[in-house]
Design a protein around this motif. Sequence first.
Motif, short mmCIF file in Angstrom:
data_model
loop_
_atom_site.label_atom_id
_atom_site.label_comp_id
_atom_site.label_asym_id
_atom_site.label_seq_id
_atom_site.Cartn_x
_atom_site.Cartn_y
_atom_site.Cartn_z
N GLY A 44 0.76 -1.24 0.11
CA GLY A 44 0.06 0.15 -0.22
C GLY A 44 0.70 1.26 -0.10
N SER A 45 2.34 1.11 0.06
CA SER A 45 3.01 2.33 -0.12
C SER A 45 3.53 2.69 -1.39
CB SER A 45 4.31 1.94 0.77
OG SER A 45 5.33 2.49 0.60
N LEU A 46 3.40 3.89 -1.62
CA LEU A 46 3.93 4.51 -2.80
C LEU A 46 5.45 4.51 -3.15
CD1 LEU A 46 1.99 7.97 -3.43
CD2 LEU A 46 1.60 5.76 -4.57
N ARG A 47 5.98 4.43 -1.99
CA ARG A 47 7.62 4.58 -1.65
C ARG A 47 8.21 3.16 -2.11
NH1 ARG A 47 10.57 2.10 1.92
NH2 ARG A 47 8.87 1.80 3.34
N ARG A 48 7.37 2.07 -1.59
CA ARG A 48 7.66 0.62 -1.74
C ARG A 48 7.38 0.46 -3.42
NH1 ARG A 48 5.41 -1.43 3.92
NH2 ARG A 48 7.07 -0.99 5.21
N LYS A 49 6.45 0.77 -3.96
CA LYS A 49 5.79 0.47 -5.25
C LYS A 49 6.91 1.10 -6.17
CE LYS A 49 2.00 1.52 -8.50
NZ LYS A 49 0.79 1.88 -8.62
N ALA A 50 7.10 2.18 -6.00
CA ALA A 50 8.17 3.02 -6.83
C ALA A 50 9.61 2.33 -7.02
CB ALA A 50 8.45 4.50 -6.61
N GLN A 51 10.01 2.03 -5.81
CA GLN A 51 11.34 1.41 -5.73
C GLN A 51 11.30 -0.09 -6.11
OE1 GLN A 51 14.16 2.46 -2.33
NE2 GLN A 51 12.20 3.04 -1.30
N TRP A 52 10.25 -0.55 -6.07
CA TRP A 52 10.04 -2.07 -6.48
C TRP A 52 9.95 -1.92 -8.22
CZ3 TRP A 52 10.84 -6.62 -4.24
CH2 TRP A 52 10.50 -7.73 -4.93
N LEU A 53 9.32 -1.36 -8.73
CA LEU A 53 9.16 -1.03 -10.15
C LEU A 53 10.57 -0.55 -10.76
CD1 LEU A 53 5.36 0.36 -10.53
CD2 LEU A 53 6.50 -1.91 -10.97
N ASN A 54 11.19 0.16 -10.03
CA ASN A 54 12.48 0.77 -10.59
C ASN A 54 13.46 -0.28 -10.76
OD1 ASN A 54 15.49 1.60 -9.74
ND2 ASN A 54 14.47 3.29 -10.92
N LYS A 55 13.34 -1.35 -9.87
CA LYS A 55 14.34 -2.56 -10.04
C LYS A 55 13.56 -3.80 -10.85
CE LYS A 55 17.03 -5.65 -6.97
NZ LYS A 55 18.34 -5.39 -7.44
N TYR A 56 12.19 -3.90 -10.55
CA TYR A 56 11.55 -4.98 -11.54
C TYR A 56 10.33 -4.23 -12.21
CZ TYR A 56 13.97 -7.92 -8.06
OH TYR A 56 15.00 -8.41 -7.15
N PRO A 57 10.85 -3.59 -13.25
CA PRO A 57 9.82 -2.95 -14.27
C PRO A 57 8.69 -3.78 -14.84
CG PRO A 57 11.83 -2.74 -15.20
CD PRO A 57 12.19 -3.39 -14.02
N ASN A 58 9.11 -5.05 -15.05
CA ASN A 58 8.20 -6.03 -15.68
C ASN A 58 7.11 -6.69 -14.52
OD1 ASN A 58 9.29 -5.83 -18.12
ND2 ASN A 58 10.73 -7.44 -17.78
N HIS A 59 7.23 -6.18 -13.40
CA HIS A 59 6.23 -6.75 -12.33
C HIS A 59 5.14 -5.85 -12.30
CE1 HIS A 59 9.33 -9.27 -9.92
NE2 HIS A 59 9.08 -9.80 -11.40
N LYS A 60 4.13 -6.29 -11.69
CA LYS A 60 2.84 -5.61 -11.37
C LYS A 60 2.72 -5.58 -9.86
CE LYS A 60 -2.25 -6.01 -11.70
NZ LYS A 60 -3.22 -6.78 -12.04
N VAL A 61 2.31 -4.15 -9.36
CA VAL A 61 2.22 -3.88 -8.08
C VAL A 61 0.77 -3.52 -7.84
CG1 VAL A 61 2.73 -2.59 -6.01
CG2 VAL A 61 4.60 -3.06 -7.80
N VAL A 62 0.32 -4.57 -6.71
CA VAL A 62 -1.24 -4.34 -6.54
C VAL A 62 -1.28 -3.62 -4.93
CG1 VAL A 62 -1.96 -6.15 -7.95
CG2 VAL A 62 -1.48 -6.70 -5.56
N ASP A 63 -2.37 -2.84 -4.69
CA ASP A 63 -2.46 -2.51 -3.37
C ASP A 63 -2.85 -3.28 -2.46
OD1 ASP A 63 -2.46 0.26 -1.90
OD2 ASP A 63 -4.88 -0.60 -1.51
N LEU A 64 -2.16 -3.13 -1.22
CA LEU A 64 -2.42 -3.99 0.03
C LEU A 64 -2.72 -2.96 1.10
CD1 LEU A 64 -2.47 -6.80 1.46
CD2 LEU A 64 0.04 -6.60 1.50
N ARG A 65 -3.80 -3.06 1.97
CA ARG A 65 -4.19 -2.45 2.97
C ARG A 65 -4.62 -3.38 4.19
NH1 ARG A 65 -6.62 2.27 2.89
NH2 ARG A 65 -6.10 2.01 5.07
N GLY A 66 -4.62 -2.89 5.62
CA GLY A 66 -5.17 -3.27 6.68
C GLY A 66 -3.89 -3.44 7.39
#
Length: 305
Positions: free
Chosen positions: A122-144
């Motif tokens: 659910g973190s923009l920071r984690r999502k951006a850093q993950w996509l920077n390293k793994y641009p072919n991956h998909k990131v979905v939202d996770l809350r709770g």
Amino acid sequence: MSKVIRIGTRDSELALWQANTVKAQLENLGYKTVLVPVKSTGDLILDQPLYELGITGIFTKTLDVAMVNGDVDIAVHSMKDVPTALPKGIMQGAVLKRAATKDILVHKGLDFLEAEGTIATGSLRRKAQWLNKYPNHKVVDLRGNVNTRLQKLEDNSWNGAIFAKAGLTRINVLPEHFIELDWMLPAPAQGAMVIAVMEQDVFCKEAVSKLNDHFSEICTTIEREFLKTLEGGCTAPIGALAVIEDKDIWFRGCLFSLDGKQKLEIEKRVSLKENRNLGRNCAIEILDQGGKDLMADIKASLDKS
């Protein structure tokens, strides 16, 4: 010490663990305490990403109101959830000794890292850093809360989800299958707990000041200065970490575009004595290197969503 200190806390398992830690430490010093759990807006609204809710301090606002209204005397927070500008009348009373700062990937196997995969956060920071390293991956939202997010990972076909190691360790739910993300910069003040107190409350200010860890306070202050100078009230993919090594402070900070394609980073090592304005000065360098335009783009994109 006849006054009973009312400790405000969210009612999640992790928040209660943190509040009980403060409760025990204060009682060891001879103070009387009682917990006052409340449910925050961030805990109640779980069907929207945090950045879409547009509320500053979504996990702290309810406790801020309780403090101002006199319903609780102090509040215990995960420091990374606390806005860099505290409400009028409320101050930072203590930063407890910091725990682990790293993010971890809880996974179902790592073969996907070199192929296509889906990660939850659910973190923009984690999502951006993950996509920077793994641009072919998909990131979905996770809350709770932590337990809810672990269960959602179990129930879905995602390959993994990103968590703060400190949170899972504190409530003893660290799974067997995880890796530390050494390359991912944490949220400013990640792994630290902070106690908020009313400025006019001399008794509670004195009590909680005894729990303050000086070095944790220095490092988190630098990281939050970096955040405050960069963000200007806007949620953004910002990471920061200050570490004391011997008599030096090693600081690393980063700002990413929402899609992770743009990356601005800075690294400085200075004498511990020269830590004043370190976070602010590093943020200004980032802003001058294209950060101003990037922050404007981020704000425009979030305003549209």
